[in-house]
Design an enzyme around this catalytic site. Structure first.
Site, PDB file in Angstrom:
ATOM      1  N   GLU A  93       0.829  -1.195   0.000  1.00 57.52           N
ATOM      2  CA  GLU A  93       0.000   0.000   0.000  1.00 57.52           C
ATOM      3  C   GLU A  93       0.868   1.252   0.000  1.00 57.52           C
ATOM      4  OE1 GLU A  93      -3.969  -1.217   2.436  1.00 57.52           O
ATOM      5  OE2 GLU A  93      -2.109  -1.190   3.565  1.00 57.52           O
ATOM      6  N   CYS A 114       3.436   8.533   1.108  1.00 56.54           N
ATOM      7  CA  CYS A 114       4.042   7.610   2.068  1.00 56.54           C
ATOM      8  C   CYS A 114       4.151   6.247   1.377  1.00 56.54           C
ATOM      9  CB  CYS A 114       3.120   7.557   3.289  1.00 56.54           C
ATOM     10  SG  CYS A 114       3.584   6.340   4.507  1.00 56.54           S
ATOM     11  N   CYS A 121       7.299  -6.740   8.006  1.00 53.64           N
ATOM     12  CA  CYS A 121       8.460  -6.146   8.676  1.00 53.64           C
ATOM     13  C   CYS A 121       8.974  -7.118   9.726  1.00 53.64           C
ATOM     14  CB  CYS A 121       8.074  -4.824   9.336  1.00 53.64           C
ATOM     15  SG  CYS A 121       9.485  -3.999  10.119  1.00 53.64           S
ATOM     16  N   CYS A 125       7.735  -4.275  16.239  1.00 48.40           N
ATOM     17  CA  CYS A 125       7.346  -3.306  17.265  1.00 48.40           C
ATOM     18  C   CYS A 125       5.948  -3.696  17.764  1.00 48.40           C
ATOM     19  CB  CYS A 125       7.356  -1.896  16.692  1.00 48.40           C
ATOM     20  SG  CYS A 125       8.972  -1.437  16.053  1.00 48.40           S
ATOM     21  N   CYS A 128       2.601  -2.069  16.253  1.00 46.69           N
ATOM     22  CA  CYS A 128       2.533  -1.793  14.814  1.00 46.69           C
ATOM     23  C   CYS A 128       1.835  -2.909  14.051  1.00 46.69           C
ATOM     24  CB  CYS A 128       3.946  -1.588  14.264  1.00 46.69           C
ATOM     25  SG  CYS A 128       3.985  -1.349  12.477  1.00 46.69           S
ATOM     26  N   CYS A 342       0.229   6.467   8.219  1.00 46.24           N
ATOM     27  CA  CYS A 342       1.515   5.880   7.871  1.00 46.24           C
ATOM     28  C   CYS A 342       1.913   4.932   8.990  1.00 46.24           C
ATOM     29  CB  CYS A 342       2.571   6.952   7.751  1.00 46.24           C
ATOM     30  SG  CYS A 342       2.445   7.896   6.268  1.00 46.24           S
TER      31      CYS A 342
HETATM   32  N1  SAH Z   1       9.836   1.059   9.983  1.00 49.44           N
HETATM   33  C1  SAH Z   1       9.966   2.466   9.957  1.00 49.44           C
HETATM   34  C2  SAH Z   1       9.008   3.151   8.995  1.00 49.44           C
HETATM   35  C3  SAH Z   1       7.605   2.649   8.970  1.00 49.44           C
HETATM   36  S1  SAH Z   1       6.634   2.976  10.393  1.00 49.44           S
HETATM   37  C4  SAH Z   1       9.827   3.041  11.363  1.00 49.44           C
HETATM   38  O1  SAH Z   1       9.473   2.302  12.264  1.00 49.44           O
HETATM   39  O2  SAH Z   1      10.130   4.221  11.521  1.00 49.44           O
HETATM   40  C5  SAH Z   1       6.264   4.710  10.226  1.00 49.44           C
HETATM   41  C6  SAH Z   1       5.819   5.355  11.534  1.00 49.44           C
HETATM   42  O3  SAH Z   1       4.484   4.986  11.902  1.00 49.44           O
HETATM   43  C7  SAH Z   1       6.710   4.965  12.694  1.00 49.44           C
HETATM   44  O4  SAH Z   1       7.030   6.066  13.486  1.00 49.44           O
HETATM   45  C8  SAH Z   1       5.832   3.985  13.421  1.00 49.44           C
HETATM   46  O5  SAH Z   1       6.262   3.816  14.702  1.00 49.44           O
HETATM   47  C9  SAH Z   1       4.465   4.625  13.272  1.00 49.44           C
HETATM   48  N2  SAH Z   1       3.349   3.736  13.629  1.00 49.44           N
HETATM   49  C10 SAH Z   1       3.296   2.398  13.537  1.00 49.44           C
HETATM   50  N3  SAH Z   1       2.114   1.924  14.015  1.00 49.44           N
HETATM   51  C11 SAH Z   1       1.393   3.000  14.394  1.00 49.44           C
HETATM   52  C12 SAH Z   1       0.096   3.159  14.979  1.00 49.44           C
HETATM   53  N4  SAH Z   1      -0.687   2.130  15.221  1.00 49.44           N
HETATM   54  N5  SAH Z   1      -0.320   4.411  15.267  1.00 49.44           N
HETATM   55  C13 SAH Z   1       0.466   5.475  14.997  1.00 49.44           C
HETATM   56  N6  SAH Z   1       1.689   5.382  14.454  1.00 49.44           N
HETATM   57  C14 SAH Z   1       2.168   4.152  14.158  1.00 49.44           C
HETATM   58 FE1  SF4 Z   2       8.557  -2.378  11.403  1.00 48.52          FE
HETATM   59 FE2  SF4 Z   2       6.318  -1.256  12.281  1.00 48.52          FE
HETATM   60 FE3  SF4 Z   2       8.474  -1.303  13.847  1.00 48.52          FE
HETATM   61 FE4  SF4 Z   2       8.460   0.299  11.681  1.00 48.52          FE
HETATM   62  S1  SF4 Z   2       7.117   0.479  13.475  1.00 48.52           S
HETATM   63  S2  SF4 Z   2      10.106  -1.097  12.356  1.00 48.52           S
HETATM   64  S3  SF4 Z   2       7.226  -0.960  10.258  1.00 48.52           S
HETATM   65  S4  SF4 Z   2       7.323  -3.108  13.125  1.00 48.52           S
END
Ligand code: SAH
Ligand code: SF4
Length: 351
Positions: A93, A114, A121, A125, A128, A342
Site C-alpha cells: 500500500e 508515504c 516487517c 514493534c 505496529c 503511515c
Molecule cells: N519502519 C519504519 C518506517 C515505517 S513505520 C519506522 O518504524 O520508523 C512509520 C511510523 O508509523 C513509525 O514512526 C511507526 O512507529 C508509526 N506507527 C506504527 N504503528 C502505528 C500506529 N498504530 N499508530 C500510529 N503510528 C504508528
Molecule cells: Fe517495522 Fe512497524 Fe516497527 Fe516500523 S514500526 S520497524 S514498520 S514493526
C-alpha cells in the site's frame, strides 16, 4: 501466487547504464528515460519514437510496469490509500496525503506520498500493524519507484514530498532504497530533491551511519516512542540490539555529517509513554540532538492492547515539550477512517 520462473527482469530495477540494449546507439537510453519518466509511457509499444523492432526487443527482454492497481480508498482532498499487487502476488500500500499548510507551511497543492519499503516487517514493534505477520520480502528499486509513478498517474497529483513511512523498515532494505532514491532524485528520473525525501527508521544504528556517509541530503526521522531504555524496550525489540545511547550517538553522527534537523517520531500510548517525565526526557534528548518532535496519538490496531491517551494528556505532553523550547507538532490523523495512517498499513487482503 508464486513468481513465474520465466519472469523478465524489471527495467526500473536497473540503472539506465546497466540496461542491455544490444547494438542500439547511445542516445536510445536517453529516449527511454524520457518515455518512462517524462511522458510516463506504461508500455514499450507506446514509445513511438523508437524503432518498432527495438520496442519489440525491449518488450521481450524487460518488464515495465511492476504494480497492478487493485483499489483506492478515500477521495480527492483527503488522504487516499492505494493498494497494489506485485508481480509475485504480494500486496503493498501507498498513502497520498494532501498538504497541511497550517502544520508545515506548505502550499495547498502539495502532496506527500508515504511509500512501503517491504512486504511485512521483521522488527516486530509491539504497537505496529505492519509487522504482525513478520517479514516477507524487500521491495526492489523498481517496486519502490513505481509506487510514486503509479500514484501520480492514478491521482493526477504531483508528489512533492516522499516519506518512507509505509510498511516495513527502509533501512533494512538499504541497497534497494538507495538505488531507488538515485532514480527518484535524478534529472533524467523523477527529479525529487533529496531534502524532500524522508527516511523513517526504528533505529538501525549501522545503517543510520551508512546513510550519514552517503552523499545525499536525505532527511532522517527516528521512531523513538520511548524516552528511556526501559520504556523503549517494552515497545520496540530493536532497542535491545541498539539501545538509546548507541542510537543517539548515530543521530549525532548523522547531524554532524548532514548539518540538518532530525525528526523524532513519538507515538503517544496511554499509560506507557505519555507521562510528564517522558515528555521532559524526550524534550531534553531533542534539544541536545537538535531534533524536532512529531507526536502521533496512537492509532488503535485491531487485536493489540494499546490505546491513545485522553486529549487532556496529549495536550499536557505537548505543552511540556514546547515549554522546554523544542519544536513539536501533533500529526493530524488524516485517513484514520481508512486505516491509512503511515505505519499502520496491514495486508488485509491476506488476512
Ligand atoms: N519502519 C519504519 C518506517 C515505517 S513505520 C519506522 O518504524 O520508523 C512509520 C511510523 O508509523 C513509525 O514512526 C511507526 O512507529 C508509526 N506507527 C506504527 N504503528 C502505528 C500506529 N498504530 N499508530 C500510529 N503510528 C504508528
Ligand atoms: Fe517495522 Fe512497524 Fe516497527 Fe516500523 S514500526 S520497524 S514498520 S514493526
Amino acid at each position: 501466487m508464486p513468481a513465474s520462473p520465466a519472469a523478465k527482469p524489471l527495467l526500473l530495477d536497473q540503472s539506465p547504464d546497466d540496461w542491455q540494449l544490444g547494438a542500439a546507439p547511445a542516445y536510445r537510453r536517453r529516449q527511454l528515460t524520457d518515455w518512462i519518466f517524462r511522458r510516463r509511457a506504461e508500455s514499450f509499444s507506446l514509445m513511438t519514437s523508437l524503432p518498432a523492432a527495438f520496442r519489440q526487443q525491449l518488450a521481450a527482454d524487460y518488464e515495465l510496469a511492476p504494480l497492478q492497481h487493485v483499489r483506492t480508498q478515500g477521495s480527492r482532498d483527503t488522504t487516499r490509500k492505494f493498494l497494489f499487487r506485485l508481480s509475485c502476488g504480494d500486496f503493498i500500500e501507498s498513502v497520498l496525503i494532501p498538504a497541511n499548510p497550517a502544520l508545515y507551511g506548505e502550499r495547498a497543492d502539495r502532496f506527500t506520498l508515504c511509500v512501503s519499503a517491504q512486504v511485512g516487517c521483521a522488527y516486530g514493534c509491539k504497537f505496529c500493524a505492519s509487522g504482525l505477520a513478520g517479514w516477507k520480502k524487500n521491495l526492489s528499486p523498481g517496486e519502490l519507484i513505481a509506487q510514486i509513478m503509479q500514484v501520480e498517474k492514478l491521482s493526477g497529483a504531483t508528489v512533492n514530498n516522499l516519506v518512507f513511512m509505509g510498511m516495513g523498515e527502509p533501512l533494512a532494505n538499504y541497497r534497494n532504497l538507495l538505488a531507488a532514491i538515485e532514480v527518484i532524485n535524478a534529472d533524467w528520473g523523477l527529479r525529487l530533491g533529496a531534502r524532500r525525501i524522508t527516511v523513517s527508521t526504528s533505529g538501525i544504528v549501522p545503517q543510520i551511519r551508512a546513510l550519514a556517509d552517503q552523499p545525499r541530503q536525505l532527511r532522517l526521522a527516528i521512531s523513538l516512542h520511548g524516552a528511556d531504555n526501559a520504556t523503549r524496550n517494552r515497545l520496540m525489540p530493536v532497542n535491545r540490539k541498539y539501545p538509546l545511547e548507541q542510537l543517539f550517538d548515530a543521530c549525532a553522527y548523522y547531524q554532524e555529517r548532514k548539518k540538518q534537523m532530525l525528526t523524532f517520531e513519538f507515538i503517544l500510548i496511554r499509560g506507557v509513554n505519555d507521562s510528564e517525565r517522558q515528555a521532559a526526557l524526550l524534550a531534553a534528548h531533542a534539544r541536545r540532538l537538535n531534533a524536532k518532535i512529531n507526536l502521533i496519538p496512537y492509532n488503535q490496531v485491531e487485536g493489540l492492547p494499546w490505546e491513545r491517551p485522553a486529549d487532556r494528556d496529549i495536550k499536557n505532553f505537548v505543552a511540556t515539550v514546547k515549554a522546554a523550547g523544542v519544536a513539536a507538532t501533533v500529526r493530524l490523523e488524516k485517513g484514520r477512517d481508512i486505516d491509512a495512517a503511515c505505519g499502520q498499513l496491514r495486508l488485509r487482503e491476506l488476512s
